[in-house]
Design an enzyme around this catalytic site. Structure first.
Site, PDB file in Angstrom:
ATOM      1  N   ALA A  38       0.826  -1.213   0.000  1.00 52.81           N
ATOM      2  CA  ALA A  38       0.000   0.000   0.000  1.00 52.81           C
ATOM      3  C   ALA A  38       0.862   1.267   0.000  1.00 52.81           C
ATOM      4  CB  ALA A  38      -0.941  -0.019   1.202  1.00 52.81           C
ATOM      5  N   HIS A  39       0.203   2.401  -0.009  1.00 49.47           N
ATOM      6  CA  HIS A  39       0.898   3.689  -0.123  1.00 49.47           C
ATOM      7  C   HIS A  39       1.784   3.979   1.082  1.00 49.47           C
ATOM      8  CE1 HIS A  39      -2.882   5.891   1.606  1.00 49.47           C
ATOM      9  NE2 HIS A  39      -2.809   4.664   2.032  1.00 49.47           N
TER      10      HIS A  39
END
Lengths: 340, 340, 340
Positions: A241-242
């Site tokens: 994820a980010h």
């Protein structure tokens, strides 16, 4: 391509025990090997297969003593597994078809810069200001977004998609269908129940010697960079994820998921289908078992964790025994109730 | 693109406290910020970073009082996080390279209809009778099957595959590698142990303002439509099976799986790696935790569920404590046995 | 394409009860059906919908007796579900747009061989020495690597990537984004903490009548072959690691993961998100529940397993009851302590 058993022995610095004049052209497992192949015996569990194998030659430990008849030729070496791995590597190099040159049609923006000895497959796309290093191979149907940089000797397999502004180091391998730089899953809930997307303005930085598995996804950072440190290996269908930081020499098995802003130390290993919650950190050399769920920071280095939520390995084993013995505990309580 | 700190302050209606003449050209996190950047301070936990940050300016709350020296310029605002989000959005708009026009080679069937101001990337494919709205962006290597309709302002990133007859609304974002309309996993077991495929004749309908993550898959319906209602946001690597209905404003985190014919209400949230069994429904505002397993219908609205199989959140916490205290319970039974 | 209700009845060997002159042009579910559609009633649970349905005709069991008024026309048959499935199939065949011929631009190496009546979509790529059978359909943006062979009547949907040397049988369907032949996740840990890749020199063999779901990944073998036996059906986002053998007529649900060198028997079923550890085998007709974790070999045929780690189904149910009754057990121990 055939080579003689003698030549194989020379390549791996072994000695031939038996007829070295036969030829082989492929590598097989000892239990499935057919004539014309070469196999190896490292694990004693597999010794019985030596007496029945159809392999033309088998690599064995230098002090191996047969207890029955066999028909194959032996090649005796110090370490059969290492020798076989060496052979596998040589085999791969000999059989690899070297892809080179620019296939047509492909798409290069005018501002794209390409190094020497690059392969660019048909239907691949290089956006504006893309920089491709030397000896890079980009297989067909890949998309390299604007401003992306790719270091020397990296291989991009067919159908990889890299979003604008991401950076990929040298000696990396990105497998088919991998996506690098998709938007992070960040939304601000509104009063009317809808979500407002938080702009994802960052990028992904992949350092050197990183492998990314097939159909694995790596989101860009909200701002700054999602980082995959040098030497990390990611299997297929992994989610990063980010703003995550995957540490140096991490090994992340298939279908594991790493949530936003998690920071993994060096030499961390994550098992298949495990999930790491966001905004936490894992100490160096942490090992997370398959299907585990990690809800919070692990500060102590080098520990092994299992379960969802995770427990330390020993505790996990103890807990499994307790659960298995619960029917017995219930019986004991019943017995006590009768007595009382 | 550089702008002065004064200009930033005007943009977010803040007041400059310090030297407003310096320039900035990017957004960074306060703990990592370097000269020339702008950062923000919303969470008091991060206050210590203010005194050491290299950011040229930091957005702070209007009544912030520094307790030590600092070298940066402050911009005082009502709500630092909102102001920063506004800045992120402005930044994204300023730095975005507007993609426009038809790149070659791309493939348009003769019967395809394209709106105004559309971007069609190279190696993208528009099948028969495709209808593309205004301001749509279709990045390279995407496949839009026969009869597909895509609404205004939607963005299709590189390498998206949409099967024939599906419909995508307006203002949607489909990330790279997403697949829409693949056949549902429906087979009739035969007496000889083989499977006979049940024809999958339906489609997928994606309403407006929906985001679909990278490499997420949405199967078509056996008949009728698999539906993703307006405002729903799906993360990467999510599986949506045939005849599912994802509700309005749902948020489905990465690697979650929704089995066939499940029907999710409005404003439902599903955690990462959670699994929803088929042929059930989830009431509005249901929240499912990460790695949870949902075996049956949830009728009561707005409840939070954890575990596999799921328990209500409070029950789940209680159960966790009980499990952790089992060794203690065993000891107590032992003590009782000694006494009896 | 409209046909009369009379014609539908003839097709499925049913008898019309009511007005057979009306026309229908699509199939719908009885609870959602609109005028001009045909629906079916197999499950008695859905009987109430018959009295309110807008469907122009409904297929019912031959001895169905209505208890209220209705406005639709009935078609009476022996087995409504089978008849409807037959109709679905006919519908699919009638509405399918037959894709044919070579679209441009596509890429064929000079050494590629193509059978008769093949569809090759635009932006698809056939490497060196590729062999494509008769009636094969390869949709746009697909990549078929060097030496790959594809059997007759197989369908490769848009954006599938097949690595060099893999073999795909006849009558297979590979859905969009599927990756076949990516490198196995095999590394030898080095003393300095880095990983050395073990060359992956094998391939993937997919036998006949196999379906591979969207974005599913199948790794090649280290040496020899990863094998998917005939009739196996894999859902979306499934991971099949190197040297795995998926058995004949297996059904593997979405997001399941099969680790390296696992060997699944015939007619095995694996639930969604389940994980199978490497180097084990599953006996024929084993059924693994959703989200289950299988740590070791299952030798007994035809058993059903749930949980992580797995328990036999009956044991799993018992264990669930015990866990639910733990608060009660604690109370009983408390009561005993008071008495003692």
């Amino acid at each position: 391509m055939e080579i003689s058993i003698e030549q194989v022995a020379q390549l791996i610095e072994g000695t031939v025990d038996g007829d070295g004049s036969g030829t082989v052209d492929r590598l097989e497992k000892i239990e499935e090997a057919t004539q014309g192949s070469i196999a190896f015996l490292a694990n004693p569990k597999y010794t019985p297969h030596l007496y029945s194998t159809q392999a033309s030659a088998v690599i064995v430990k230098h002090d191996f003593e047969a207890e029955k008849d066999y028909t194959t030729t032996l090649i005796r070496v110090e370490d059969p597994y290492s020798s076989f791995a060496k052979l596998l590597e040589a085999y791969q190099q000999m059989t690899a078809v070297e892809k080179k040159g620019i296939e047509n049609p492909s798409f290069q923006s005018e501002s794209a810069q390409i190094g020497e000895n690059v392969y660019l497959g048909a239907f691949s796309y290089l956006g504006e200001h893309v920089k491709i290093g030397n000896n890079v191979k980009i297989y067909p149907n890949s998309h390299i977004g604007d401003n992306v940089e790719i270091g020397d000797n990296t291989i991009i397999f067919a159908g990889v998609k890299i979003y604008a502004n991401c950076k990929v180091g040298a000696h990396c391998i990105l497998h088919s269908g991998a996506v690098v730089g998709s938007y992070g899953f960040g939304y601000a809930p509104q009063e009317d129940g809808t979500f407002k997307a938080i702009p994802q303005t960052g990028n992904v930085i992949i350092e050197d010697n990183v492998d990314i598995g097939a159909n694995t996804t790596v989101d860009c950072a909200t701002m700054g960079s999602t980082i995959i440190r040098s030497g990390a290996k990611l299997d297929n269908l992994v989610q990063v994820a980010h703003n995550v930081e995957i540490g140096k020499n991490n090994a992340i098995a298939s279908q594991a998921g790493i949530s936003g802003s998690a920071k993994l130390g060096a030499n961390v290993q994550v098992g298949g289908q495990a999930g790491i919650t966001g905004h936490l950190s894992l100490a160096d050399r942490t090992i997370i078992g398959p299907q585990a769920g990690v809800p919070k920071t692990i500060s102590e280095e080098g520990k092994v964790w299992f379960g969802s939520p995770i427990m330390e390995h020993r505790e996990f084993l103890k807990s499994s025994i307790i659960l298995r013995n619960l029917p017995n505990l219930i019986q004991r309580v019943k017995d006590l109730e009768k007595k009382s």
